[in-house]
Design a protein around this motif. Sequence first.
Motif, mmCIF file in Angstrom:
data_model
loop_
_atom_site.group_PDB
_atom_site.id
_atom_site.type_symbol
_atom_site.label_atom_id
_atom_site.label_comp_id
_atom_site.label_asym_id
_atom_site.label_seq_id
_atom_site.Cartn_x
_atom_site.Cartn_y
_atom_site.Cartn_z
ATOM 1 N N ALA A 34 -14.125 2.511 27.828
ATOM 2 C CA ALA A 34 -13.969 4.110 28.061
ATOM 3 C C ALA A 34 -12.869 4.308 28.853
ATOM 4 C CB ALA A 34 -15.211 4.528 28.632
ATOM 5 N N VAL A 35 -11.731 4.538 28.272
ATOM 6 C CA VAL A 35 -10.485 4.325 29.278
ATOM 7 C C VAL A 35 -10.612 5.722 29.988
ATOM 8 C CG1 VAL A 35 -7.937 4.555 28.936
ATOM 9 C CG2 VAL A 35 -9.221 3.084 27.452
ATOM 10 N N GLN A 36 -10.866 6.836 29.639
ATOM 11 C CA GLN A 36 -10.672 7.930 30.602
ATOM 12 C C GLN A 36 -11.753 7.788 31.701
ATOM 13 O OE1 GLN A 36 -11.867 11.033 27.482
ATOM 14 N NE2 GLN A 36 -9.544 11.928 27.599
ATOM 15 N N VAL A 37 -12.438 7.133 31.501
ATOM 16 C CA VAL A 37 -13.623 6.920 32.822
ATOM 17 C C VAL A 37 -12.977 6.055 33.537
ATOM 18 C CG1 VAL A 37 -15.899 6.292 33.579
ATOM 19 C CG2 VAL A 37 -15.613 7.523 31.321
ATOM 20 N N GLU A 38 -12.375 4.915 33.079
ATOM 21 C CA GLU A 38 -11.731 3.878 33.820
ATOM 22 C C GLU A 38 -10.615 4.605 34.704
ATOM 23 O OE1 GLU A 38 -11.970 -0.080 30.888
ATOM 24 O OE2 GLU A 38 -10.013 1.117 30.878
ATOM 25 N N ASN A 39 -9.850 5.237 33.958
ATOM 26 C CA ASN A 39 -8.635 6.274 34.877
ATOM 27 C C ASN A 39 -9.200 6.973 35.927
ATOM 28 O OD1 ASN A 39 -6.764 4.882 33.264
ATOM 29 N ND2 ASN A 39 -6.542 6.372 31.665
ATOM 30 N N ALA A 40 -10.190 7.894 35.483
ATOM 31 C CA ALA A 40 -10.831 8.643 36.632
ATOM 32 C C ALA A 40 -11.553 7.966 37.709
ATOM 33 C CB ALA A 40 -12.169 9.590 35.941
ATOM 34 N N LEU A 41 -12.254 6.759 37.621
ATOM 35 C CA LEU A 41 -12.741 5.916 38.561
ATOM 36 C C LEU A 41 -11.694 5.337 39.663
ATOM 37 C CD1 LEU A 41 -15.323 5.009 40.054
ATOM 38 C CD2 LEU A 41 -15.384 3.017 38.431
ATOM 39 N N LEU A 42 -10.459 4.928 38.912
ATOM 40 C CA LEU A 42 -9.461 4.389 39.700
ATOM 41 C C LEU A 42 -8.911 5.447 40.704
ATOM 42 C CD1 LEU A 42 -7.704 2.030 40.577
ATOM 43 C CD2 LEU A 42 -6.089 2.412 38.343
ATOM 44 N N GLN A 43 -8.828 6.670 39.953
ATOM 45 C CA GLN A 43 -8.106 7.510 40.700
ATOM 46 C C GLN A 43 -9.212 8.049 41.962
ATOM 47 O OE1 GLN A 43 -7.141 11.226 38.101
ATOM 48 N NE2 GLN A 43 -6.808 12.323 40.200
ATOM 49 N N ALA A 44 -10.344 7.878 41.688
ATOM 50 C CA ALA A 44 -11.346 8.431 42.712
ATOM 51 C C ALA A 44 -11.157 7.552 43.904
ATOM 52 C CB ALA A 44 -12.880 8.557 42.062
#
Length: 156
Positions: A34-44
Amino acid sequence: MKLNGLLLAFLLCIVVSCNEESQEETLYEINQNAVQVENALLQAVNEHRISLGFNALEFSAIAYEYANEHNDYMIAKGGLSHDHFSSRASSIAAETNAEYVSENVAKDYPSAQQAFEGWLNSPNHRKTMEGEFTHTAVSVKVDNTGNYYYTQLFYR
């Protein structure tokens, strides 16, 4: 001759037998990221660290590979675990010259923000997110029933 063949087979089994730490090398079904979730979590995580005056963590392709493998393992197992962490940490350290490796895992959070808040509200997970690290990778995978699995690896 038959005895020699049996002895050779027995010795080969002993030499290639797996211990608990090497079982993660078993091939598991590769689940979709779930790449969008990965990117959002890394950003958070990075935004949180910066808000506290810490450095942003640099993405590590090596850690990402191990985080993906661990998520596939957890999905195959059907639950959360830190199984084989010392093997993952040793491999990452050997490949990156890291001196310290840590990880956070989670399951069933339907969004990056909820996973982040879950880790933030856990003293041990929060300590890891706020730790003295330089690199990270977040893998988020979804099993065939829609459950999300999270592994974030950190190192310095």
